[in-house]
Design an enzyme around this catalytic site. Structure first.
Site, short mmCIF file in Angstrom:
data_model
loop_
_atom_site.label_atom_id
_atom_site.label_comp_id
_atom_site.label_asym_id
_atom_site.label_seq_id
_atom_site.Cartn_x
_atom_site.Cartn_y
_atom_site.Cartn_z
CB CYS A 137 -0.89 0.09 1.30
SG CYS A 137 -1.58 1.57 1.54
CB CYS A 144 0.30 1.78 4.00
SG CYS A 144 -1.47 1.20 3.85
#
Length: 187
Positions: A85, A88
């Site tokens: 991600c 993230c």
């Protein structure tokens, strides 16, 4: 029908649900639409601020089982993330900086990875890029379902008693995150 499929479907908190019901509830005129909207609200109610957070147990990088209840008596900032991600990964330096600012305080930073690739997750944890408590929960976990987590990164804030303060907390990159943490009692 449009409201339920496109507006209500993406809700993350009970407060958001109540706000939408105040605004759009009058358009849900059939019993079926009302029942489906109420089902969404019921699912979100369990994660409303003040509710007790659902306990869970997942393994850390060494295979040790760690439960949320292990942190009772501490404020807990939960980060749901994955190695694949991009957003993230961009939050990780901010999270690490936040953790260092609150080192020695009564707060635990708990990161829950939804990775399927355990080896990739283990490599990231062992790289030194991360701090805090790191657990692997995998994709589609009961935790994700309980908190209606469909997108990551996602942050949750819990108080010392294990009650939800915010189930859609600001990201560590937000200037307000540190301010909010500093206002909490007992940190």
């Amino acid at each position: 029908e449009y409201l339920l499929r496109n507006v209500f479907a993406g809700l993350k908190s009970y407060d958001q649900y109540l706000s939408l019901m105040d605004r759009y509830g009058k358009y849900l005129v059939t019993p079926s639409l009302k029942a489906r909207a109420e089902a969404i609200g019921t699912a979100l109610y369990d994660t409303a601020p003040g509710s007790i957070a659902a306990d869970f147990t997942y393994p850390d990088v060494n295979g040790k089982e760690v439960s949320l209840s292990d942190f009772k008596g501490k404020v807990v900032l939960v980060d749901v993330w994955a190695t694949w991600c991009g957003p993230c990964q961009r939050e990780l330096p901010f999270l690490k900086k936040l953790e260092s600012k609150f080192e020695g305080k009564n707060i635990t930073f708990l990161s829950l990875s939804i990775d399927h690739d355990k080896a990739k997750w283990e490599a990231k944890v062992k790289s030194g890029d991360l701090s805090g408590v790191q657990l692997l929960i995998g994709r589609g976990s009961s935790f994700q379902r309980a908190y209606n987590i469909e997108g990551i990164p996602r942050f949750l804030l819990l108080d010392k008693e294990g009650k939800i303060i915010n189930n859609d907390m600001l990201r560590p990159s937000s200037d307000d995150t540190e301010r909010i943490l500093n206002t909490l009692e007992g940190i």
